[in-house]
Design a protein around this motif. Structure first.
Motif, PDB file in Angstrom:
ATOM      1  N   ALA A 532      15.006 -10.800  -0.723  1.00 60.01           N
ATOM      2  CA  ALA A 532      15.786 -11.815  -1.419  1.00 60.01           C
ATOM      3  C   ALA A 532      15.549 -11.713  -2.922  1.00 60.01           C
ATOM      4  CB  ALA A 532      15.402 -13.210  -0.917  1.00 60.01           C
ATOM      5  N   ALA A 533      16.455 -12.288  -3.678  1.00 57.99           N
ATOM      6  CA  ALA A 533      16.313 -12.273  -5.132  1.00 57.99           C
ATOM      7  C   ALA A 533      15.030 -12.993  -5.542  1.00 57.99           C
ATOM      8  CB  ALA A 533      17.521 -12.928  -5.786  1.00 57.99           C
ATOM      9  N   GLY A 534      14.296 -12.407  -6.531  1.00 60.69           N
ATOM     10  CA  GLY A 534      13.070 -13.008  -7.034  1.00 60.69           C
ATOM     11  C   GLY A 534      11.811 -12.577  -6.324  1.00 60.69           C
ATOM     12  N   VAL A 535      11.907 -11.708  -5.313  1.00 56.55           N
ATOM     13  CA  VAL A 535      10.734 -11.229  -4.586  1.00 56.55           C
ATOM     14  C   VAL A 535      10.236  -9.930  -5.222  1.00 56.55           C
ATOM     15  CG1 VAL A 535       9.896 -10.357  -2.357  1.00 56.55           C
ATOM     16  CG2 VAL A 535      11.416 -12.333  -2.437  1.00 56.55           C
ATOM     17  N   VAL A 536       8.907  -9.794  -5.369  1.00 54.14           N
ATOM     18  CA  VAL A 536       8.310  -8.605  -5.977  1.00 54.14           C
ATOM     19  C   VAL A 536       8.395  -7.440  -5.001  1.00 54.14           C
ATOM     20  CG1 VAL A 536       6.206  -7.602  -6.932  1.00 54.14           C
ATOM     21  CG2 VAL A 536       6.759  -9.991  -7.395  1.00 54.14           C
ATOM     22  N   LEU A 537       9.012  -6.349  -5.454  1.00 55.03           N
ATOM     23  CA  LEU A 537       9.158  -5.154  -4.623  1.00 55.03           C
ATOM     24  C   LEU A 537       8.015  -4.165  -4.823  1.00 55.03           C
ATOM     25  CD1 LEU A 537      12.976  -4.519  -5.215  1.00 55.03           C
ATOM     26  CD2 LEU A 537      11.918  -5.689  -3.268  1.00 55.03           C
ATOM     27  N   ALA A 538       7.501  -4.061  -6.046  1.00 55.21           N
ATOM     28  CA  ALA A 538       6.446  -3.084  -6.343  1.00 55.21           C
ATOM     29  C   ALA A 538       5.676  -3.550  -7.569  1.00 55.21           C
ATOM     30  CB  ALA A 538       7.046  -1.694  -6.579  1.00 55.21           C
ATOM     31  N   GLN A 539       4.459  -3.006  -7.733  1.00 53.68           N
ATOM     32  CA  GLN A 539       3.624  -3.312  -8.888  1.00 53.68           C
ATOM     33  C   GLN A 539       2.965  -2.035  -9.387  1.00 53.68           C
ATOM     34  OE1 GLN A 539       0.747  -5.706  -6.251  1.00 53.68           O
ATOM     35  NE2 GLN A 539      -0.624  -4.892  -7.822  1.00 53.68           N
ATOM     36  N   ASP A 540       2.690  -2.017 -10.694  1.00 50.58           N
ATOM     37  CA  ASP A 540       2.034  -0.865 -11.308  1.00 50.58           C
ATOM     38  C   ASP A 540       1.081  -1.367 -12.394  1.00 50.58           C
ATOM     39  OD1 ASP A 540       1.415   1.738 -12.064  1.00 50.58           O
ATOM     40  OD2 ASP A 540       3.006   1.800 -13.576  1.00 50.58           O
ATOM     41  N   PRO A 541      -0.247  -1.127 -12.252  1.00 48.29           N
ATOM     42  CA  PRO A 541      -0.949  -0.369 -11.217  1.00 48.29           C
ATOM     43  C   PRO A 541      -0.897  -1.064  -9.849  1.00 48.29           C
ATOM     44  CG  PRO A 541      -2.294  -0.647 -13.190  1.00 48.29           C
ATOM     45  CD  PRO A 541      -1.151  -1.570 -13.321  1.00 48.29           C
ATOM     46  N   ALA A 542      -1.207  -0.272  -8.799  1.00 49.32           N
ATOM     47  CA  ALA A 542      -1.141  -0.777  -7.438  1.00 49.32           C
ATOM     48  C   ALA A 542      -2.268  -1.768  -7.178  1.00 49.32           C
ATOM     49  CB  ALA A 542      -1.214   0.385  -6.449  1.00 49.32           C
ATOM     50  N   SER A 543      -2.107  -2.553  -6.122  1.00 54.76           N
ATOM     51  CA  SER A 543      -3.132  -3.533  -5.758  1.00 54.76           C
ATOM     52  C   SER A 543      -4.431  -2.811  -5.415  1.00 54.76           C
ATOM     53  CB  SER A 543      -2.661  -4.364  -4.562  1.00 54.76           C
ATOM     54  OG  SER A 543      -2.493  -3.542  -3.422  1.00 54.76           O
ATOM     55  N   GLY A 544      -5.542  -3.453  -5.782  1.00 60.21           N
ATOM     56  CA  GLY A 544      -6.854  -2.875  -5.524  1.00 60.21           C
ATOM     57  C   GLY A 544      -7.332  -1.928  -6.599  1.00 60.21           C
ATOM     58  N   THR A 545      -6.448  -1.548  -7.543  1.00 63.31           N
ATOM     59  CA  THR A 545      -6.859  -0.631  -8.612  1.00 63.31           C
ATOM     60  C   THR A 545      -7.914  -1.301  -9.494  1.00 63.31           C
ATOM     61  OG1 THR A 545      -4.659   0.363  -8.651  1.00 63.31           O
ATOM     62  CG2 THR A 545      -6.078   0.750 -10.567  1.00 63.31           C
TER      63      THR A 545
END
Length: 690
Positions: A532-545
């Motif tokens: 849905a609109a407004g949902v995070v699809l990806a992050q950079d850096p990745a989680s746990g970095t």
């Protein structure tokens, strides 16, 4: 305090993102506004440059590079640079909004400050400059107006990058900034470095302690001349009793020759904290004459030593009530402090008494007095029973030998102690500077000074891993050689795992970043058929970095399914229309009922729903197919008047064509084609009229 003035930018939207709410201040290079970042829903300080700077392409290019450099600096005592851009003729910088006041407001309100307060306020300024200098950034315009004090006590240095951009790329000149704080090399147009900022800090510290600037003149050029050719005086000349260490600190920072100043903010910070640690309470709490004069109008009572030895009077504390009548002053030499106000960082309510009351012994009860008298009588009896002269005097020669032995032992002990404390392990020595050196180099320096060392690993955001951050005791401290010195070895910055943000809404991701003390980076939006609109699809850096606090995290956020324009297929054959709809990623549905249409041939699409607009992938388009025009019976109007025949035929939906014979003098229909037969609606009926 915000300025409520009329301004063309107030109430406008800059760059389709920053809603300008009010004007905060105006300076020589820019005007600062309070604005709301509508994308991230937060208040920011919007610094809009004056038109003569905004039209200089060379300056704008330089400003962009300097803003990027300043934005890479993340430190709790430096105002963050968030954005930079141009909107038409409006060139702007976006910075972190600090709600509060400036150091200039403190100086204007209180005048000269006690050394404890002055050193406490200047400490975070020097720490922030030290971090900037380590990152290769020079401020060039350090002054009280650029030191921001938040309502919650945070202290930050602002305007990094702007002054350097102006002095490098425009004709504003080498004297950009406030002339009262300019270093001699900047006045002369020479190359500036970190030591130029240190000079400005020294001038600022002088003003905080004395309540006035060291140089004055009717015009700025007179002040600039004194910076180059004069010498900053001792603050103690205006503040009698000021510690010599504070005088030396100001003189060290304001030396005309940059080579005689601290090399950067970190070098100054080390000495500043050493002085703060070693000054006595009476030296730190010395009240300058200006402060005493202010105190006569708004008295602050003297109280006993508080439980917080570093407490100082807040520049905005409310005066407490007058001491109770009959209350005594503290005895000479008794350390005193001021009760901290509620708005001073670190102040603790109730950390002192309302006045100094010397202790008075409580009166004894009758029973206690009788017990005390009995104890005195017993003591006198024991004293009477003790002989005051020995019954046996002893051998005088033996006593003489004993005294010789005692004297020899005393001489030997004194000689050993003299060697131990004069040249041996107990002799004093100064801890050498070991910061930013390898462990081996630091250990060698300590060994040459006669110290034994041990290492202790610590996290540090500035010093690279493996190098020495400092020592404990600090460099410059004089201790005995047998005392161990701990080397604090950097493990690099402390790293923390980034939180998992994918699948969260943008607001939830912001909250998670704030809780993890990480920064929000660039937000990229893209269409997604599932999320849905407004949902995070990806992050950079990745989680746990593993990342240090303040690391920006870039997010890719869903805009929802991509909208598809609905193609128009009216008039196309049914098969062709269905194929066009499906080729666009939509679904075609044929309506069960057909319609007659005099313009659309049978089997073609007469209408569609929706006829235009957009749908998401898989959306339905309903097609209604034409059954062609309906058949209408054509009655005979032969022998009737042509005008009546035309009206009747047109009412039935036909087109009428009239052929007049002999001019159609009588207006009577002599012939009609077609006649008495069913033809498609809208057909042409020919009337022959005589």
């Amino acid at each position: 305090m915000q300025e409520h003035v009329s301004d063309r930018l107030v109430g406008t939207l800059v760059d389709d993102r920053y809603a300008v709410r009010s004007r905060l201040a105006r300076g020589g290079m820019s005007t600062v506004y309070l604005a709301t970042d509508q994308r991230l829903e937060r208040d920011v300080a919007l610094k809009v440059l004056h038109p003569h700077l905004a039209t200089d392409d060379t300056f704008l290019d330089r400003l962009g590079r300097e803003a990027k450099s300043a934005a890479r600096l993340s430190h709790p005592h430096v105002v963050g640079v968030l954005d930079q851009g141009n909107d038409g003729q409006t060139a702007y910088l976006v910075m972190e909004y600090i709600k509060g006041h400036t150091l200039r407001d403190v100086i204007n309100a209180k005048g000269a400050l006690p050394p404890r307060l002055a050193l406490a306020l200047i400490d975070p300024v020097v720490e922030g400059l030290g971090a900037a200098h380590a990152a290769g950034l020079i401020h060039r315009d350090v002054k009280p107006e650029n030191v921001l004090i938040a309502d919650d006590g945070r202290i930050k240095v602002g305007d990094f990058g702007l002054a350097r951009a102006v002095t490098t790329s425009t004709s504003t000149g080498a004297l950009i900034g406030t002339v009262a704080y300019l270093s001699p090399e900047l006045v002369l147009g020479k190359q500036a470095d970190a030591r130029s900022d240190i000079y400005s800090v020294g001038i600022m510290l002088y003003e905080m302690i004395t309540g006035q600037q060291p140089f004055d003149g009717d015009v700025p050029i007179q002040v600039a001349y004194q910076h180059v050719n004069g010498t900053v005086g001792l603050p103690s000349a205006l503040v009698p009793g000021l510690a010599a260490e504070v005088d030396e600190l100001v003189q060290w920072c304001t030396s005309n020759d940059p080579e005689n100043r601290p090399v950067d903010g970190n070098a100054l910070l080390q000495e500043l904290r050493h002085i703060r640690t070693n000054l006595t309470d009476s030296e730190l709490d010395l009240r300058p004459p200006a402060a005493l004069a202010a105190g006569a109008q708004n008295p602050t009572e003297v109280i006993a030593r508080t439980s917080n030895p570093t407490a100082v009077m807040s520049p905005f504390a409310q005066p407490r009530q007058q001491p109770v009548a009959g209350m005594q002053s503290p005895p000479a030499g008794q350390p005193t402090s001021f009760l901290p106000g509620p708005d001073y960082p670190g102040a603790q309510q109730g950390s002192g008494y309302d006045g100094y009351i010397p202790p008075t012994p409580a009166p004894l009860s009758k029973r206690a007095r009788r017990k005390a008298d009995l104890e005195d009588e017993r003591a006198r009896s024991r004293a009477a029973a003790t002989p005051v002269r020995s019954l046996r005097e002893g051998n005088p020669r033996r006593r003489g030998v004993l005294w010789v032995v005692i004297l020899i032992i005393a001489v030997l002990l004194a000689t050993g102690a003299g060697w131990f404390f004069g040249m041996g392990p107990g002799s004093p020595a100064t801890v050498p500077a070991v910061a930013n050196k390898t462990v081996a180099q630091a250990q060698q320096l300590l060994a040459e000074a006669g110290f034994q060392s041990r290492t202790s690993d610590v996290f540090d955001d500035v010093v690279p891993s493996g190098l020495v951050v400092g020592s404990q005791p600090e460099a410059g401290t004089e201790i005995r050689k047998f005392q161990p010195v701990a080397l604090l070895v950097s493990k690099g910055p402390e790293l923390f795992g980034l939180p998992e943000l994918t699948g969260k809404t943008l607001d939830q991701a912001k909250d998670a970043l704030n809780k993890a003390e990480m920064a929000l980076g660039k937000i990229t939006e893209k269409f997604d058929e599932v999320a849905a609109a407004g949902v995070v699809l990806a992050q950079d850096p990745a989680s746990g970095t593993p990342s240090r606090h303040g690391t920006p995290v870039n997010l890719t956020v869903s805009k929802g399914p991509q909208p598809i324009p609905v193609p128009s297929v009216v008039g196309q054959g049914q098969d062709d229309a269905v194929q066009a709809i499906e080729a666009a990623g939509l679904k075609a549905v044929i309506a069960p009922d057909r319609v007659n249409d005099k313009k659309i041939p049978k089997g073609a699409v007469a209408s569609q729903s929706p006829a235009s607009g957009t749908l998401t992938k898989g959306g339905t388009v309903t097609l209604t197919v034409s059954d062609g025009p309906k058949l209408v019976n054509v009655p005979s109007y032969i022998g009737k008047q042509a005008s009546d025949a035309r009206k009747a035929l047109e009412k039935l939906g036909f087109e009428v064509k009239v052929n007049n014979i002999l001019g159609g003098f009588f207006g009577t229909v002599r012939d009609q084609d077609p006649v008495n037969t069913a033809v498609p609606e809208g057909s042409v009926i020919t009337l022959t009229v005589v």
